[in-house]
Motif scaffolding. Structure first.
Motif, PDB file in Angstrom:
ATOM      1  N   LEU A   1      -6.644   0.019  -4.488  1.00  0.00           N
ATOM      2  CA  LEU A   1      -5.466   0.697  -5.031  1.00  0.00           C
ATOM      3  C   LEU A   1      -5.559   0.841  -6.542  1.00  0.00           C
ATOM      4  CD1 LEU A   1      -2.510  -0.839  -2.993  1.00  0.00           C
ATOM      5  CD2 LEU A   1      -3.225   1.547  -3.002  1.00  0.00           C
TER       6      LEU A   1
ATOM      7  N   TYR B   1      -1.149   6.349   2.132  1.00  0.00           N
ATOM      8  CA  TYR B   1      -2.261   5.711   2.843  1.00  0.00           C
ATOM      9  C   TYR B   1      -1.761   4.903   4.048  1.00  0.00           C
ATOM     10  CZ  TYR B   1      -4.209   6.846  -1.714  1.00  0.00           C
ATOM     11  OH  TYR B   1      -4.573   7.497  -2.869  1.00  0.00           O
TER      12      TYR B   1
ATOM     13  N   LEU C   1      -7.852   2.292   3.658  1.00  0.00           N
ATOM     14  CA  LEU C   1      -6.490   1.748   3.670  1.00  0.00           C
ATOM     15  C   LEU C   1      -5.686   2.102   4.925  1.00  0.00           C
ATOM     16  CD1 LEU C   1      -5.531   2.118  -0.106  1.00  0.00           C
ATOM     17  CD2 LEU C   1      -6.466   0.131   1.106  1.00  0.00           C
TER      18      LEU C   1
ATOM     19  N   ILE D   1       0.847  -1.199   0.000  1.00  0.00           N
ATOM     20  CA  ILE D   1       0.000   0.000   0.000  1.00  0.00           C
ATOM     21  C   ILE D   1       0.877   1.242   0.000  1.00  0.00           C
ATOM     22  CG2 ILE D   1      -1.673   1.306   1.381  1.00  0.00           C
ATOM     23  CD1 ILE D   1      -2.824  -1.382   2.288  1.00  0.00           C
ATOM     24  N   ASP D   2       0.485   2.214  -0.782  1.00  0.00           N
ATOM     25  CA  ASP D   2       1.266   3.445  -0.932  1.00  0.00           C
ATOM     26  C   ASP D   2       1.451   4.155   0.409  1.00  0.00           C
ATOM     27  OD1 ASP D   2       1.301   2.925  -3.644  1.00  0.00           O
ATOM     28  OD2 ASP D   2      -0.423   4.216  -4.058  1.00  0.00           O
TER      29      ASP D   2
ATOM     30  N   LYS E   1     -10.019   5.096  -0.786  1.00  0.00           N
ATOM     31  CA  LYS E   1      -8.675   4.751  -0.318  1.00  0.00           C
ATOM     32  C   LYS E   1      -8.382   5.393   1.035  1.00  0.00           C
ATOM     33  CE  LYS E   1      -6.873   4.434  -5.044  1.00  0.00           C
ATOM     34  NZ  LYS E   1      -5.954   5.037  -6.045  1.00  0.00           N
TER      35      LYS E   1
END
Length: 381
Positions: A98, A59, A110, A55-56, A106
């Protein structure tokens, strides 16, 4: 091509193994027999940063790749498949958000997942729609500013524990293309009309929550649509390209554990005045298992690598998924055989490995479907 992990990847793998070996063994048998799981263990894994590494960072994730996610999965499954599945499947569905979710979706879901506050799940399979998801009949009908959803889902991971489910629904049943009839819709599990019944009596991975979901006039806002309407099937295929390498890692982790347990046992167990390890038939089994594990690991490494490079190889991913499941079943079988009567008792780890292995040839695409994907890619090229 370099098959050597980076230092960061080696550190991740080492940390995951240390955590799993320190936390799982003492509770594995308890969770297996009682078909339960302590969510505090999942929260602890979140605190250590093992959940949602793909996950980025914006987030709350580590901003790594599905390769690193798979490395952690391999180590967790090697320690115990049931606990490994219960922890690592907590993010099953985050991939869809995502790829296709709105910014609001998101941001809302997330960060809570990564922090160990709320699991997510994906509801695809139905009682009469497994390998053919395009035949799913759970319907979502527009009514004013809402979707009204009716239907049933089967074998849903996290169905009783997730805060939100990404549900595969038929939104355009009259479309002439059966692959354009479905969409994904985000549904809170607390929504009125949604009921989850935990499934008991599974052969393996009993620590992981698997449930049957009933949706009766469940109403959610139109903005809960994930991605574009009518694109659900194509989104599902993209989703599986991300999640199947994760399943491959499960198989490799299980097979590696079967190998390690077998090596330990045959060195310690004596028959006819000699350790089992001194017999050539046993040596051959160990050699074959080690070779199978190495081959499967290389396959899933390459498959996950194509995903993180933004060019998922559908056929390669299918090869890795089919083969990893097959070698997991074979290695677990050999491990039980080498343990003899001890392997037939549920107190032994190889017993749990044996019972968990079979699901790897079934969920997220049966071995028959994976072979179909492979053959089509070759014959249609």
């Amino acid at each position: 091509m370099s098959f050597k992990l980076t230092k960061e990847q080696r550190d991740i793998k080492k940390a995951a193994r240390k955590f799993a070996e320190g936390e799982f063994p003492d509770r594995a048998l308890e969770f297996d027999r009682q078909e339960t799981f302590d969510l505090d263990l999942w929260r602890k894994a979140c605190e250590f940063g093992f959940v949602g590494v793909f996950i980025d960072e914006e987030y709350g994730g580590a901003g790594m790749g599905f390769f690193e996610h798979s490395l952690i999965t391999e180590e967790f499954w090697a320690a115990d498949p049931g606990i490994g599945q219960a922890i690592m499947s907590a993010s099953f569905g985050a991939e869809l958000l995502l790829l296709f979710g709105s910014e609001e979706q998101k941001q809302a879901i997330l960060p809570d997942l990564v922090e160990g506050k709320a699991m997510i799940g994906t509801a695809i399979t139905e009682p009469n729609a497994g390998s053919d998801p395009a035949s799913a009949t759970t319907k979502a009908v527009r009514d004013g500013d809402s979707w009204v959803i009716n239907g049933n889902k089967m074998f849903i991971t996290n169905g009783s524990t997730a805060k939100n489910l990404v549900v595969f629904c038929q939104t355009d049943p009259e479309n002439s293309s059966r692959h354009k009839q479905h969409s994904f819709i985000l549904v809170p599990t607390e929504a009125p009309g949604l009921e989850a019944d935990k499934i008991h009596g599974k052969m393996g991975i009993r620590a992981s929550d698997t449930s049957e979901i009933s949706l009766s006039n469940v109403r959610v806002p139109l903005e809960n649509l994930v991605g574009k309407e009518g694109k659900g099937f194509s989104q599902l295929m993209e989703f599986f390209n991300r999640t199947r390498p994760h399943v491959c890692a499960q198989g490799v982790g299980l097979a590696q554990a079967a190998l390690e347990e077998s090596i330990r046992h045959v060195k310690e167990r004596y028959q006819f005045g000699k350790p089992l390890a001194s017999f050539q038939s046993i040596q051959f089994k160990i050699a074959e298992m080690a070779t199978l594990v190495r081959a499967a690991r290389n396959l899933y490494y390459e498959a996950a690598w194509t995903v993180d490079k933004g060019k998922p190889d559908h056929a390669l991913i299918a090869m890795a998924k089919w083969y990893a499941g097959e070698i997991a079943v074979r290695c677990a079988d050999e491990a039980v055989q080498m343990h003899g009567g001890y392997g037939f008792i549920d107190e032994t780890k190889v017993n749990r490995l044996y019972r968990a292995a079979k699901v790897l040839e079934i969920y997220e695409g049966t071995k028959e479907m994976e072979k179909t994907i492979i053959s089509r890619s070759l014959l249609q090229s």
